[in-house]
Write a protein that holds these residues in place. Structure first.
Motif, short mmCIF file in Angstrom:
data_model
loop_
_atom_site.label_atom_id
_atom_site.label_comp_id
_atom_site.label_asym_id
_atom_site.label_seq_id
_atom_site.Cartn_x
_atom_site.Cartn_y
_atom_site.Cartn_z
N VAL A 1 0.81 -1.22 0.00
CA VAL A 1 0.00 0.00 0.00
C VAL A 1 0.85 1.27 0.00
CG1 VAL A 1 -1.93 -1.15 1.13
CG2 VAL A 1 -0.27 0.08 2.52
N THR A 2 2.15 1.11 -0.06
CA THR A 2 3.03 2.29 -0.09
C THR A 2 2.94 2.96 -1.45
OG1 THR A 2 4.49 1.22 1.49
CG2 THR A 2 5.41 3.03 0.24
N PRO A 3 2.61 4.26 -1.47
CA PRO A 3 2.31 4.91 -2.75
C PRO A 3 3.51 5.29 -3.62
CG PRO A 3 1.98 6.46 -0.96
CD PRO A 3 2.33 5.14 -0.34
N SER A 4 4.68 5.47 -3.05
CA SER A 4 5.80 5.94 -3.87
C SER A 4 7.06 5.12 -3.59
CB SER A 4 6.09 7.41 -3.58
OG SER A 4 6.63 7.57 -2.27
N ARG A 5 7.98 5.17 -4.54
CA ARG A 5 9.24 4.44 -4.37
C ARG A 5 10.06 5.02 -3.21
NH1 ARG A 5 10.88 1.07 -8.68
NH2 ARG A 5 9.47 1.22 -10.45
N ARG A 6 10.01 6.31 -3.04
CA ARG A 6 10.75 6.93 -1.95
C ARG A 6 10.23 6.44 -0.60
NH1 ARG A 6 11.61 13.27 -1.94
NH2 ARG A 6 11.84 12.62 -4.08
N GLU A 7 8.92 6.40 -0.47
CA GLU A 7 8.32 5.91 0.76
C GLU A 7 8.59 4.41 0.95
OE1 GLU A 7 3.99 5.86 2.98
OE2 GLU A 7 4.38 7.36 1.44
N LEU A 8 8.64 3.67 -0.16
CA LEU A 8 8.96 2.25 -0.08
C LEU A 8 10.37 2.03 0.46
CD1 LEU A 8 8.01 -0.63 -0.56
CD2 LEU A 8 8.88 -0.43 -2.91
N ALA A 9 11.29 2.92 0.11
CA ALA A 9 12.65 2.83 0.67
C ALA A 9 12.62 3.04 2.18
CB ALA A 9 13.56 3.86 0.00
N VAL A 10 11.81 3.97 2.64
CA VAL A 10 11.67 4.22 4.08
C VAL A 10 11.03 3.00 4.76
CG1 VAL A 10 10.52 5.65 5.81
CG2 VAL A 10 11.56 6.72 3.80
N VAL A 11 10.03 2.42 4.12
CA VAL A 11 9.37 1.23 4.66
C VAL A 11 10.37 0.07 4.75
CG1 VAL A 11 7.62 -0.52 4.17
CG2 VAL A 11 7.05 1.90 3.99
N THR A 12 11.19 -0.09 3.73
CA THR A 12 12.20 -1.15 3.73
C THR A 12 13.14 -1.00 4.91
OG1 THR A 12 12.07 -1.32 1.34
CG2 THR A 12 14.06 -2.19 2.38
N TRP B 1 13.39 -3.56 8.26
CA TRP B 1 14.65 -4.15 8.71
C TRP B 1 14.97 -3.73 10.14
CZ3 TRP B 1 19.37 -2.19 10.33
CH2 TRP B 1 20.35 -3.16 10.55
N THR B 2 14.81 -2.45 10.43
CA THR B 2 15.12 -1.95 11.77
C THR B 2 14.21 -2.56 12.83
OG1 THR B 2 15.88 0.13 10.82
CG2 THR B 2 15.38 0.13 13.17
N LEU B 3 12.91 -2.54 12.58
CA LEU B 3 11.96 -3.11 13.55
C LEU B 3 12.19 -4.60 13.73
CD1 LEU B 3 8.73 -1.20 12.50
CD2 LEU B 3 9.90 -1.02 14.70
N SER B 4 12.44 -5.32 12.66
CA SER B 4 12.70 -6.75 12.77
C SER B 4 13.96 -7.03 13.56
CB SER B 4 12.83 -7.38 11.38
OG SER B 4 11.64 -7.30 10.68
N ASN C 1 13.27 -10.64 6.52
CA ASN C 1 11.96 -10.02 6.62
C ASN C 1 11.76 -8.98 5.52
OD1 ASN C 1 10.32 -10.88 9.09
ND2 ASN C 1 12.39 -10.73 9.88
N VAL C 2 12.80 -8.26 5.18
CA VAL C 2 12.69 -7.28 4.09
C VAL C 2 12.44 -8.02 2.77
CG1 VAL C 2 14.01 -5.64 2.69
CG2 VAL C 2 14.07 -5.49 5.18
N ALA C 3 13.17 -9.11 2.53
CA ALA C 3 12.97 -9.88 1.30
C ALA C 3 11.58 -10.49 1.26
CB ALA C 3 14.03 -10.98 1.21
N ASN C 4 11.07 -10.88 2.40
CA ASN C 4 9.73 -11.47 2.48
C ASN C 4 8.65 -10.44 2.16
OD1 ASN C 4 7.85 -13.52 3.10
ND2 ASN C 4 7.51 -12.57 5.09
#
Length: 87
Positions: free
Chosen positions: A44-55, A59-62, A83-86
Motif C-alpha cells: 500500500v506504499t504509494p511511492s518508491r521513496r516511501e517504499l525505501a523508508v518502509v524497507t 529491517w530496523t523493527l525486525s 523479513n525485508v525480502a519477504n
C-alpha cells in the motif's frame, strides 16, 4: 505520516505476538504474523521513496524486535534482511 506510524506499530506488535511461541531448540517463532503486516505495508506504499523508508523500517523493527526478544544480534540482523525480502 500517520499511516506509516500505524503500520510500524502494527508491525512491532506482530513481532511480539510472533515471538510469544518459539521452538526451544532454535528459538525461532512457529508463525510470523509480521510477514503479513510487512507485505501489506509494502503493497500500500504509494511511492518508491516511501517504499525505501518502509524497507529500512521493516529491517530496523525486525532486527531490534528479534534482538530484544532473545535472538543474537548478528542473527537478528540477518533475519531482519529476510523479513525485508519477504515483504
Amino acid at each position: 505520516m500517520g499511516r506509516m506510524v500505524a503500520y510500524a506499530v502494527a508491525y512491532a506488535l506482530a513481532i511480539v505476538v510472533g515471538r510469544l511461541i518459539v521452538l526451544p531448540e532454535t528459538n525461532l517463532a512457529l508463525f510470523w504474523p509480521a510477514a503479513g503486516v510487512g507485505a501489506l505495508w509494502a503493497l500500500v506504499t504509494p511511492s518508491r521513496r516511501e517504499l525505501a523508508v518502509v524497507t529500512v523500517a521493516i529491517w530496523t523493527l525486525s532486527t531490534v524486535g528479534l534482538g530484544v526478544t532473545g535472538i543474537a544480534w548478528d542473527a537478528a540482523a540477518v533475519l531482519g534482511l529476510a523479513n525485508v525480502a519477504n515483504s
